[in-house]
Design a protein around this motif. Sequence first.
Motif, PDB file in Angstrom:
ATOM      1  N   LEU A  99       0.843  -1.192   0.000  1.00 13.10           N
ATOM      2  CA  LEU A  99       0.000   0.000   0.000  1.00 13.10           C
ATOM      3  C   LEU A  99       0.883   1.248   0.000  1.00 13.10           C
ATOM      4  O   LEU A  99       1.741   1.415   0.869  1.00 13.10           O
ATOM      5  CB  LEU A  99      -0.902  -0.005   1.226  1.00 13.10           C
ATOM      6  N   ASN A 100       0.688   2.103  -0.993  1.00  7.70           N
ATOM      7  CA  ASN A 100       1.485   3.322  -1.107  1.00  7.70           C
ATOM      8  C   ASN A 100       0.577   4.471  -1.515  1.00  7.70           C
ATOM      9  O   ASN A 100      -0.473   4.270  -2.144  1.00  7.70           O
ATOM     10  CB  ASN A 100       2.619   3.141  -2.114  1.00  7.70           C
ATOM     11  N   ILE A 101       0.987   5.686  -1.175  1.00 11.50           N
ATOM     12  CA  ILE A 101       0.135   6.844  -1.380  1.00 11.50           C
ATOM     13  C   ILE A 101      -0.005   7.188  -2.855  1.00 11.50           C
ATOM     14  O   ILE A 101      -1.105   7.472  -3.340  1.00 11.50           O
ATOM     15  CB  ILE A 101       0.678   8.040  -0.569  1.00 11.50           C
ATOM     16  N   GLN A 102       1.095   7.154  -3.590  1.00 19.32           N
ATOM     17  CA  GLN A 102       1.052   7.474  -5.010  1.00 19.32           C
ATOM     18  C   GLN A 102       0.065   6.574  -5.753  1.00 19.32           C
ATOM     19  O   GLN A 102      -0.750   7.047  -6.560  1.00 19.32           O
ATOM     20  CB  GLN A 102       2.445   7.329  -5.623  1.00 19.32           C
ATOM     21  N   GLY A 103       0.125   5.281  -5.471  1.00 21.20           N
ATOM     22  CA  GLY A 103      -0.763   4.349  -6.156  1.00 21.20           C
ATOM     23  C   GLY A 103      -2.227   4.584  -5.834  1.00 21.20           C
ATOM     24  O   GLY A 103      -3.095   4.497  -6.707  1.00 21.20           O
ATOM     25  N   VAL A 104      -2.527   4.903  -4.572  1.00 25.88           N
ATOM     26  CA  VAL A 104      -3.914   5.157  -4.167  1.00 25.88           C
ATOM     27  C   VAL A 104      -4.464   6.381  -4.901  1.00 25.88           C
ATOM     28  O   VAL A 104      -5.605   6.379  -5.395  1.00 25.88           O
ATOM     29  CB  VAL A 104      -3.996   5.350  -2.635  1.00 25.88           C
ATOM     30  N   ALA A 161      -7.469   6.643  -7.879  1.00 27.86           N
ATOM     31  CA  ALA A 161      -8.634   7.518  -7.760  1.00 27.86           C
ATOM     32  C   ALA A 161      -8.774   8.413  -8.988  1.00 27.86           C
ATOM     33  O   ALA A 161      -9.874   8.588  -9.529  1.00 27.86           O
ATOM     34  CB  ALA A 161      -8.514   8.369  -6.491  1.00 27.86           C
ATOM     35  N   LEU A 162      -7.674   8.986  -9.454  1.00 22.78           N
ATOM     36  CA  LEU A 162      -7.712   9.839 -10.651  1.00 22.78           C
ATOM     37  C   LEU A 162      -8.117   9.042 -11.886  1.00 22.78           C
ATOM     38  O   LEU A 162      -8.900   9.522 -12.725  1.00 22.78           O
ATOM     39  CB  LEU A 162      -6.351  10.491 -10.870  1.00 22.78           C
ATOM     40  N   THR A 163      -7.589   7.841 -12.011  1.00 21.36           N
ATOM     41  CA  THR A 163      -7.937   6.986 -13.151  1.00 21.36           C
ATOM     42  C   THR A 163      -9.420   6.629 -13.128  1.00 21.36           C
ATOM     43  O   THR A 163     -10.090   6.592 -14.164  1.00 21.36           O
ATOM     44  CB  THR A 163      -7.067   5.717 -13.133  1.00 21.36           C
ATOM     45  N   VAL A 181      -9.325   7.121 -17.790  1.00 20.57           N
ATOM     46  CA  VAL A 181      -8.084   6.819 -18.516  1.00 20.57           C
ATOM     47  C   VAL A 181      -6.968   6.789 -17.477  1.00 20.57           C
ATOM     48  O   VAL A 181      -7.074   7.425 -16.421  1.00 20.57           O
ATOM     49  CB  VAL A 181      -7.772   7.869 -19.606  1.00 20.57           C
ATOM     50  N   PRO A 182      -5.890   6.063 -17.747  1.00 24.20           N
ATOM     51  CA  PRO A 182      -4.784   6.028 -16.771  1.00 24.20           C
ATOM     52  C   PRO A 182      -4.202   7.417 -16.528  1.00 24.20           C
ATOM     53  O   PRO A 182      -3.945   8.167 -17.472  1.00 24.20           O
ATOM     54  CB  PRO A 182      -3.758   5.102 -17.429  1.00 24.20           C
ATOM     55  N   VAL A 183      -4.026   7.763 -15.270  1.00 29.03           N
ATOM     56  CA  VAL A 183      -3.413   9.040 -14.887  1.00 29.03           C
ATOM     57  C   VAL A 183      -2.208   8.724 -14.011  1.00 29.03           C
ATOM     58  O   VAL A 183      -2.317   7.971 -13.042  1.00 29.03           O
ATOM     59  CB  VAL A 183      -4.406   9.936 -14.116  1.00 29.03           C
ATOM     60  N   PHE A 184      -1.064   9.308 -14.374  1.00 32.16           N
ATOM     61  CA  PHE A 184       0.167   9.084 -13.629  1.00 32.16           C
ATOM     62  C   PHE A 184       0.630  10.401 -13.016  1.00 32.16           C
ATOM     63  O   PHE A 184       0.472  11.464 -13.618  1.00 32.16           O
ATOM     64  CB  PHE A 184       1.248   8.505 -14.544  1.00 32.16           C
ATOM     65  N   ILE A 185       1.194  10.327 -11.821  1.00 29.92           N
ATOM     66  CA  ILE A 185       1.565  11.538 -11.099  1.00 29.92           C
ATOM     67  C   ILE A 185       3.028  11.461 -10.658  1.00 29.92           C
ATOM     68  O   ILE A 185       3.598  10.376 -10.532  1.00 29.92           O
ATOM     69  CB  ILE A 185       0.650  11.776  -9.883  1.00 29.92           C
ATOM     70  N   ASN A 186       3.620  12.640 -10.425  1.00 32.67           N
ATOM     71  CA  ASN A 186       4.986  12.742  -9.926  1.00 32.67           C
ATOM     72  C   ASN A 186       4.988  13.576  -8.650  1.00 32.67           C
ATOM     73  O   ASN A 186       4.558  14.739  -8.668  1.00 32.67           O
ATOM     74  CB  ASN A 186       5.893  13.397 -10.964  1.00 32.67           C
ATOM     75  N   GLY A 187       5.498  13.007  -7.568  1.00 30.28           N
ATOM     76  CA  GLY A 187       5.478  13.690  -6.286  1.00 30.28           C
ATOM     77  C   GLY A 187       6.704  14.554  -6.052  1.00 30.28           C
ATOM     78  O   GLY A 187       7.731  14.412  -6.731  1.00 30.28           O
ATOM     79  N   CYS A 188       6.612  15.427  -5.070  1.00 34.92           N
ATOM     80  CA  CYS A 188       7.707  16.340  -4.744  1.00 34.92           C
ATOM     81  C   CYS A 188       8.794  15.661  -3.926  1.00 34.92           C
ATOM     82  O   CYS A 188       9.839  16.264  -3.648  1.00 34.92           O
ATOM     83  CB  CYS A 188       7.187  17.555  -3.989  1.00 34.92           C
ATOM     84  N   GLY A 189       8.591  14.424  -3.513  1.00 33.26           N
ATOM     85  CA  GLY A 189       9.577  13.689  -2.743  1.00 33.26           C
ATOM     86  C   GLY A 189       9.119  12.261  -2.561  1.00 33.26           C
ATOM     87  O   GLY A 189       8.092  11.848  -3.107  1.00 33.26           O
ATOM     88  N   MET A 204       0.509  16.446 -12.377  1.00 31.59           N
ATOM     89  CA  MET A 204      -0.148  15.508 -13.289  1.00 31.59           C
ATOM     90  C   MET A 204      -0.458  16.235 -14.584  1.00 31.59           C
ATOM     91  O   MET A 204      -0.612  17.461 -14.608  1.00 31.59           O
ATOM     92  CB  MET A 204      -1.447  14.969 -12.675  1.00 31.59           C
ATOM     93  N   ASP A 205      -0.528  15.488 -15.662  1.00 28.50           N
ATOM     94  CA  ASP A 205      -0.882  16.039 -16.976  1.00 28.50           C
ATOM     95  C   ASP A 205      -2.251  15.502 -17.375  1.00 28.50           C
ATOM     96  O   ASP A 205      -2.432  14.291 -17.528  1.00 28.50           O
ATOM     97  CB  ASP A 205       0.163  15.651 -18.021  1.00 28.50           C
ATOM     98  N   ILE A 206      -3.203  16.403 -17.511  1.00 24.67           N
ATOM     99  CA  ILE A 206      -4.578  16.047 -17.892  1.00 24.67           C
ATOM    100  C   ILE A 206      -4.923  16.798 -19.173  1.00 24.67           C
ATOM    101  O   ILE A 206      -4.932  18.035 -19.194  1.00 24.67           O
ATOM    102  CB  ILE A 206      -5.593  16.412 -16.786  1.00 24.67           C
ATOM    103  N   GLU A 207      -5.179  16.064 -20.233  1.00 27.32           N
ATOM    104  CA  GLU A 207      -5.466  16.704 -21.528  1.00 27.32           C
ATOM    105  C   GLU A 207      -6.913  17.179 -21.612  1.00 27.32           C
ATOM    106  O   GLU A 207      -7.203  18.246 -22.156  1.00 27.32           O
ATOM    107  CB  GLU A 207      -5.160  15.730 -22.669  1.00 27.32           C
ATOM    108  N   GLN A 208      -7.819  16.372 -21.093  1.00 23.50           N
ATOM    109  CA  GLN A 208      -9.229  16.709 -21.235  1.00 23.50           C
ATOM    110  C   GLN A 208      -9.672  17.667 -20.134  1.00 23.50           C
ATOM    111  O   GLN A 208      -9.321  17.490 -18.965  1.00 23.50           O
ATOM    112  CB  GLN A 208     -10.075  15.423 -21.192  1.00 23.50           C
TER     113      GLN A 208
END
Length: 269
Positions: free
Chosen positions: A24-29, A33-35, A40-48, A63-67
Amino acid sequence: MRYFVHISYNGLQYNGWQKQLNVLNIQGVIENALTQIFKVPVFINGCGRTDAQVHASQFFFHMDIEQPWDFDLIFRLNKLLPLNIAVYDIIPMEGLPHARFDAVQRAYDYFLHTYKDPFLNGLSSYYLLENLQWDQMKAAVALLPLYKDYRAFCTSPDKYEHTLCYVRSASLMVDEKGEKMRFQISSNRFLGKMIRIIMGQLLKIGQGTLSVDEFESHLISRKTPALITPAHPQGLYLSKVTYPYLNLPPRVDFSAVLQKHADTNWKAL
C-alpha cells in the motif's frame, strides 16, 4: 495541461509515497482515484519520496490532464480517497514545471515524546527516555547549517551523484515539562533517511553515549558512523515545500495535540 496538486497525508498505514507492487502506497492510491474519475490512466509525480509511516502536512504532485473537466475535481477526489489523504488545491501551471526537481526548499518536523500517550500514538515517536541532555543536543543541531556534505548521514550515499545538502535552518524545541521534543530542519534536498539518522544520532547525544565532537567528526570526515540507528518514522513530517513560482502556506496544522503544544508550550533551546 500540467497541474500541481496540493495535498497532505497521514502516512502511518502506508509503505511510503512511492508506487510499488503489492504494498500500500500513497502514489498508487491517488493514481487509482484519478484513473477512476477520468476513465483513462493518470500518472503523477510527487515532490519527494517519504518513507513508510512518514507523514506530510504539505505535499505537492504534478499531473498532466489533456481533457478539461466540468465538475468539482477536489470534491470528487476527497470523496474517493481515504480519510488519511486530503486534497486542497489543484493549480494549472504554465509550461512543464516539475513537482520534484523544481522544489528549492523542503522543511521537515520531527516530534518525539518520552512517555506513553495513546493520543500521540502514530503521530509522534515514543521513546521511553529520561533526563535527556537537551543542551548537548542543541549544540549538535547548531552545527548542521555549517556543513554541506551529508554523506555520513545517509543509508546509500553511492546511489547519488553527490551528497551535498544546503541546510538553511535547524532548531530544537522542548515543552515546559521536558517530555516532548520538536526538531525542525530545512534544506534544498535530503538524502535517504537523512533526517531520521540525524535524529538517531541526536538521541545518542541526549543519552550521553555520543559526544557533540564525535557527531561533528562525521560531518567533517564524511565517514558513516559504525552503527546507524535511524529514529522511528512515525514522528517525521514533510511540512513545507517551496518553489520559485509557488509558495503556499500549509493548509493544515499538525494534530490538535501536537499543535496545542507547538503554539503554547514549546520553548526554543
